[in-house]
Design a protein around this motif. Structure first.
Motif, PDB file in Angstrom:
ATOM      1  N   VAL A 244     -12.270  40.123  42.871  1.00 48.82           N
ATOM      2  CA  VAL A 244     -12.221  40.590  41.081  1.00 48.82           C
ATOM      3  C   VAL A 244     -13.297  40.161  39.703  1.00 48.82           C
ATOM      4  O   VAL A 244     -13.503  40.974  38.717  1.00 48.82           O
ATOM      5  CB  VAL A 244     -11.253  38.864  40.906  1.00 48.82           C
ATOM      6  CG1 VAL A 244     -11.020  38.776  39.402  1.00 48.82           C
ATOM      7  CG2 VAL A 244      -9.592  39.747  41.519  1.00 48.82           C
ATOM      8  N   GLY A 245     -13.904  39.519  40.398  1.00 51.43           N
ATOM      9  CA  GLY A 245     -15.026  39.110  39.817  1.00 51.43           C
ATOM     10  C   GLY A 245     -15.792  40.470  39.785  1.00 51.43           C
ATOM     11  O   GLY A 245     -16.559  40.980  38.600  1.00 51.43           O
ATOM     12  N   VAL A 246     -16.045  40.952  40.627  1.00 51.71           N
ATOM     13  CA  VAL A 246     -16.810  42.400  40.261  1.00 51.71           C
ATOM     14  C   VAL A 246     -15.516  43.283  39.492  1.00 51.71           C
ATOM     15  O   VAL A 246     -16.720  44.463  38.897  1.00 51.71           O
ATOM     16  CB  VAL A 246     -17.502  43.153  42.143  1.00 51.71           C
ATOM     17  CG1 VAL A 246     -17.400  44.213  42.036  1.00 51.71           C
ATOM     18  CG2 VAL A 246     -18.106  41.815  42.913  1.00 51.71           C
ATOM     19  N   ALA A 247     -14.709  43.668  40.190  1.00 55.63           N
ATOM     20  CA  ALA A 247     -13.510  44.411  39.341  1.00 55.63           C
ATOM     21  C   ALA A 247     -13.649  44.404  38.128  1.00 55.63           C
ATOM     22  O   ALA A 247     -13.925  44.634  36.848  1.00 55.63           O
ATOM     23  CB  ALA A 247     -12.382  44.669  40.047  1.00 55.63           C
ATOM     24  N   TYR A 248     -14.137  43.150  37.539  1.00 54.46           N
ATOM     25  CA  TYR A 248     -13.638  42.203  35.969  1.00 54.46           C
ATOM     26  C   TYR A 248     -15.143  42.713  35.063  1.00 54.46           C
ATOM     27  O   TYR A 248     -15.060  43.364  34.215  1.00 54.46           O
ATOM     28  CB  TYR A 248     -13.512  40.840  36.120  1.00 54.46           C
ATOM     29  CG  TYR A 248     -13.068  40.183  34.522  1.00 54.46           C
ATOM     30  CD1 TYR A 248     -11.798  40.366  33.940  1.00 54.46           C
ATOM     31  CD2 TYR A 248     -14.430  39.963  33.856  1.00 54.46           C
ATOM     32  CE1 TYR A 248     -10.966  39.695  32.963  1.00 54.46           C
ATOM     33  CE2 TYR A 248     -14.131  39.648  32.505  1.00 54.46           C
ATOM     34  CZ  TYR A 248     -12.751  39.610  32.162  1.00 54.46           C
ATOM     35  OH  TYR A 248     -12.084  39.101  31.232  1.00 54.46           O
ATOM     36  N   ALA A 249     -16.296  42.848  35.887  1.00 60.01           N
ATOM     37  CA  ALA A 249     -17.125  42.680  35.060  1.00 60.01           C
ATOM     38  C   ALA A 249     -17.128  44.751  35.288  1.00 60.01           C
ATOM     39  O   ALA A 249     -17.724  45.095  34.151  1.00 60.01           O
ATOM     40  CB  ALA A 249     -18.428  42.443  36.279  1.00 60.01           C
ATOM     41  N   ALA A 250     -17.487  45.493  36.541  1.00 61.22           N
ATOM     42  CA  ALA A 250     -17.092  46.515  36.048  1.00 61.22           C
ATOM     43  C   ALA A 250     -16.533  47.654  35.581  1.00 61.22           C
ATOM     44  O   ALA A 250     -16.366  48.228  35.090  1.00 61.22           O
ATOM     45  CB  ALA A 250     -16.525  46.874  37.918  1.00 61.22           C
TER      46      ALA A 250
END
Length: 168
Positions: A122-128
């Protein structure tokens, strides 16, 4: 003014599964996105479009999800989704909302179980979702790639760049 903060959509899938002691099954529970983002100090509304395992999503429901994304006033969206059919939903969303930045993510292990990959994904997706140009992406295992360049490698139990699938 266009915001970089993505609209959040939950569809269910492994990421939202909880152990049901009455049946011994893992059942889809409420969206875990708010809890995950709260640990980073982010408070956000989450639209729950579906609440089921992705293997149970019908073509009609997938079309409803794609229409929801297309109709959204948001230009950037993050969707939690079951990993088994994430690619099929991504493909339909790409056809219906080509001018938006949409990032799908999920988990191989439910958020409710220790050792889950959910919070990291989720963290990677939120930043992406805030950084990538228009397109539909899958963010899993530390990478956010265009949806057509990712495959679920069941032998490894992870998503990998599609060019690596034959080499593994």
């Amino acid at each position: 003014m266009t915001t970089l903060i993505p609209q959040l959509i939950a569809t269910g899938g492994t990421i939202d599964k909880l152990y049901n002691p009455l049946t011994g099954n893992l059942d889809v529970g409420p969206p875990v996105l708010p809890a995950i983002l709260a640990t980073a100090g982010i408070r956000a509304e989450v639209a729950s479009v579906l609440r089921k395992d992705s293997l149970e999503i019908t073509d009609e429901e997938r079309a409803t999800l794609a229409a929801f994304v297309a109709a959204s006033p948001a230009q950037r969206l993050l969707i939690t989704h079951g990993t088994d059919t994430m690619g099929a939903s991504a493909e339909l969303i790409a056809a219906s909302a080509p001018d938006k930045t949409v990032v799908l993510t999920g988990a191989m292990v439910p958020y409710s179980i220790a050792g889950s990959d959910a919070a990291f994904n989720v963290g990677v997706a939120y930043a992406a979702a805030q950084c990538l140009p228009a397109g539909v992406y899958i963010a899993m295992h530390g990478q956010a790639l265009p949806h057509a360049q990712y495959v679920k490698d069941r032998a490894q139990g992870r998503f990998i760049a599609s060019g690596l699938a034959a080499a593994s």
